[in-house]
Design a protein around this motif. Structure first.
Motif, short mmCIF file in Angstrom:
data_model
loop_
_atom_site.label_atom_id
_atom_site.label_comp_id
_atom_site.label_asym_id
_atom_site.label_seq_id
_atom_site.Cartn_x
_atom_site.Cartn_y
_atom_site.Cartn_z
N ALA A 163 1.09 -0.80 -0.36
CA ALA A 163 0.10 -0.30 -0.18
C ALA A 163 0.58 1.43 0.34
O ALA A 163 0.52 2.36 -1.16
CB ALA A 163 -1.07 0.12 0.79
N ARG A 164 1.79 1.55 0.37
CA ARG A 164 2.47 2.00 1.04
C ARG A 164 3.59 2.56 -0.74
O ARG A 164 3.88 3.40 -0.93
CB ARG A 164 4.04 1.82 1.85
N LEU A 165 4.07 1.52 -1.43
CA LEU A 165 4.80 1.19 -2.69
C LEU A 165 3.30 2.05 -3.25
O LEU A 165 3.40 2.78 -4.02
CB LEU A 165 4.96 0.31 -2.49
N LEU B 31 11.49 -2.28 -11.17
CA LEU B 31 12.60 -2.20 -11.94
C LEU B 31 13.36 -1.32 -12.56
O LEU B 31 14.48 -0.95 -12.67
CB LEU B 31 12.66 -3.30 -12.55
N ALA B 32 11.84 -0.65 -12.75
CA ALA B 32 12.48 0.68 -14.10
C ALA B 32 13.46 1.84 -12.68
O ALA B 32 14.10 2.97 -13.65
CB ALA B 32 11.70 1.77 -14.43
N LEU B 33 13.15 1.92 -11.33
CA LEU B 33 13.93 3.08 -10.42
C LEU B 33 15.89 2.36 -10.49
O LEU B 33 15.75 1.54 -10.80
CB LEU B 33 13.54 3.47 -9.54
N ASP B 34 16.49 3.79 -10.51
CA ASP B 34 17.58 3.62 -10.25
C ASP B 34 18.46 3.18 -8.65
O ASP B 34 17.09 3.38 -8.06
CB ASP B 34 18.62 4.82 -11.06
N ARG B 35 19.46 3.35 -8.48
CA ARG B 35 19.10 3.18 -7.05
C ARG B 35 18.75 4.01 -6.14
O ARG B 35 18.27 3.92 -4.99
CB ARG B 35 20.94 2.71 -6.44
N GLN B 36 19.75 5.43 -6.69
CA GLN B 36 18.68 6.64 -5.46
C GLN B 36 17.02 6.44 -5.74
O GLN B 36 16.36 6.30 -4.59
CB GLN B 36 19.09 7.69 -6.09
N HIS C 238 16.60 4.06 -3.23
CA HIS C 238 16.76 4.62 -1.95
C HIS C 238 15.59 5.41 -1.15
O HIS C 238 15.08 4.71 -0.13
CB HIS C 238 17.63 4.85 -1.77
N LYS C 239 15.39 6.35 -2.60
CA LYS C 239 14.00 6.92 -1.73
C LYS C 239 12.77 6.77 -1.80
O LYS C 239 12.53 6.69 -0.68
CB LYS C 239 13.55 8.49 -2.71
N LEU C 240 12.69 5.60 -2.23
CA LEU C 240 11.53 4.56 -2.12
C LEU C 240 11.18 3.61 -1.01
O LEU C 240 10.34 4.08 0.24
CB LEU C 240 11.14 3.58 -3.38
N ASP D 123 18.65 0.35 -1.56
CA ASP D 123 20.04 0.13 -2.07
C ASP D 123 20.34 -1.35 -1.89
O ASP D 123 20.76 -1.39 -3.28
CB ASP D 123 20.92 0.71 -1.57
N ARG D 124 19.61 -1.75 -1.19
CA ARG D 124 20.31 -3.79 -1.24
C ARG D 124 19.18 -4.41 -1.97
O ARG D 124 19.90 -5.19 -3.10
CB ARG D 124 20.07 -3.77 0.11
N LEU D 125 17.86 -3.84 -2.38
CA LEU D 125 16.72 -4.81 -2.90
C LEU D 125 17.58 -4.36 -4.25
O LEU D 125 17.00 -5.21 -5.08
CB LEU D 125 15.12 -3.93 -2.33
N TYR D 126 17.69 -2.36 -4.98
CA TYR D 126 18.46 -2.87 -6.08
C TYR D 126 19.27 -3.27 -6.56
O TYR D 126 19.56 -4.18 -8.19
CB TYR D 126 18.75 -0.99 -6.02
#
Length: 446
Positions: free
Chosen positions: A207-209, A221-226, A229-231, A238-241
């Motif tokens: 729900a938060r996502l 998956l389209a998100l970059d590492r930054q 991290h922000k999400l 960062d780890r999940l990325y």
């Protein structure tokens, strides 16, 4: 093995499998079908008690075909599948099978982690990591379980360069699956999954996502590492990325262990015959008996105790009082209190604390139908850090508890017990553990 990367670094490995995650399929139900051939190929559910208002702990794949799953209310399961077999779960049997399966797996490949009673993780070394060799090891593990433990017991195995992906892969094909996720296939190989398929993403996180515009795996998956991290607003992003791309980050998706166990305890939904004040007290007494014995077996002292009671309410009471709804549909209100005391581990001292807490429970017409009791010992202190008392009475109580433990370890955990739990001696059996790895103390499991 290559040394773990430093903070902020990662490496992209070759196309190799470093971890195998073994997930036992419908484990509790499969054990029952292994033990009882007459239940095989029939819809079956494991339940804590034989009551229509309780929930299924596990379901066989035959029952799942009718929509019965973990958490389904027993009455609803009977409606969905009129011929379903209901079996009261046996913690002891499931613990024995879990250990037997671990021994079978060890015959093929060492078990490096045991996340729960129905999961095991193997870490591959050297040439074992080559895809063709890893697959052979996985097939050999399946065959070892079949030969050593039972033909009904099946597992799904996920293979990946890190533990997080191996866990994901083990859930992608059930039952009896074998899925590998190589770095060259990522992240496209997991793009079809739902967000809830990711370990650690439950309803609240999803729900938060969603609130931040992320509804699908391709969007994530389209998100970059930054962006990741922000999400998550933490290093978890960062780890999940990196994990989702097959990178090795050094922690390999392992949960962060706490430095020391902080509490232990037991709780129980009362059988109808114990839903009275005297009956619930006897069960609370039994729960403390078990917790105190575990405390000594695990070599801790406790400095606090919490007592929790839930009381069933009728419609008028539920409207008048602040009430909640149990998963069975029962309206209830709850009460709890904690007491702190000098470090102790003997049963008599802890029982005195429980008695004082019990006397402070709410009383009156609204609190006459307890249906749940929980006892938790907290502020645990390792025996090595405990300062012995100066009083002989404390020593005598400790010696008494030690003597009782020696008898109970040999003949059964309730062979010798205090009179207050007599009417509940056979109630509140050790319940099925999902995340706690069972330990055998004497002739029984906890």
């Amino acid at each position: 093995m290559t040394a773990a990367p430093q903070s902020g670094e990662f490496r992209t490995p070759e196309d190799r499998f470093v971890f195998l995650h073994i997930d036992l399929n419908s484990f509790f139900a499969s054990v029952e079908q292994q033990l009882h051939p007459e239940y095989r190929n029939r819809p079956l559910a494991v339940v804590p008690t034989n009551s229509d208002t309780t929930a299924c702990i596990a379901a066989s794949y035959e029952a799942k075909a009718f929509g019965v799953k973990t958490g389904t209310i027993v009455g609803e399961a009977k409606q969905k599948c009129p011929g379903i077999v209901l079996v009261e779960g046996s913690h002891t049997e499931y613990a024995k099978f879990s250990h037997a399966i671990a021994e079978a797996v060890e015959r093929v490949c060492p078990v490096s982690h045991t996340p729960s009673i129905d999961e095991m993780v193997c870490q591959l070394m050297g040439r074992e990591q080559l895809p063709e060799n890893a697959r052979r090891i996985a097939y050999d593990i399946k065959q070892a379980i079949y030969q050593d433990v039972g033909e009904v017991l099946r597992c799904s195995i996920g293979m990946a360069p890190n533990r997080y992906l191996a866990k994901i892969a083990s859930d992608m094909q059930k039952p009896d699956g074998l899925i590998g996720l190589l770095p060259s296939q990522l992240p496209r190989a997991i793009a079809h999954l739902d967000l809830r398929d990711l370990p650690g993403v439950g309803a609240r996180t999803e729900a938060r996502l969603n609130a931040q515009g992320i509804h699908t795996m391709p969007q994530l998956l389209a998100l970059d590492r930054q962006g990741m991290h922000k999400l998550w607003d933490s290093v978890w992003g960062d780890r999940l990325y990196h994990w989702l791309r097959g990178h090795v980050t050094g922690d390999d998706g392992a949960p962060v262990p706490s430095e020391i166990q902080k509490s232990l305890g037991h709780s129980h939904v009362l059988a109808p015959e114990h839903r009275t004040i005297p009956g619930s007290w006897a069960v609370a007494h039994k729960l403390l008996h078990k917790a105190a014995m575990r405390l000594r077996m695990e070599k801790f002292y406790a400095g606090s105790m919490a007592l929790h009671i839930r009381f069933a309410l009728n419609r008028e009471q539920a409207e008048r009082l602040r009430s909640k709804q149990h998963f069975s549909g029962l309206k209830h209100t709850g009460w709890g209190m904690e007491a702190r005391f000098p470090d102790a581990q003997d049963t008599l001292t802890l029982l005195e604390v429980l008695q004082k807490l019990w006397q402070k429970r709410p009383q009156g017409p609204d609190f006459e139908k307890p249906f749940f009791v929980g006892v938790t010992l907290g502020r645990l202190l390792p025996e090595s850090h405990h300062n012995p008392g100066l009083f002989a009475d404390q020593d005598r109580r400790s010696q008494l508890s030690s003597a009782i433990d020696q008898i109970n370890l040999k003949h059964g955990h309730t062979t010798v017990h205090l009179a207050g739990m007599m009417s509940a001696r056979d109630s509140a059996p050790t319940r099925i553990a999902f995340t706690q790895i069972p330990v055998q103390y004497g002739s029984e499991w906890m």
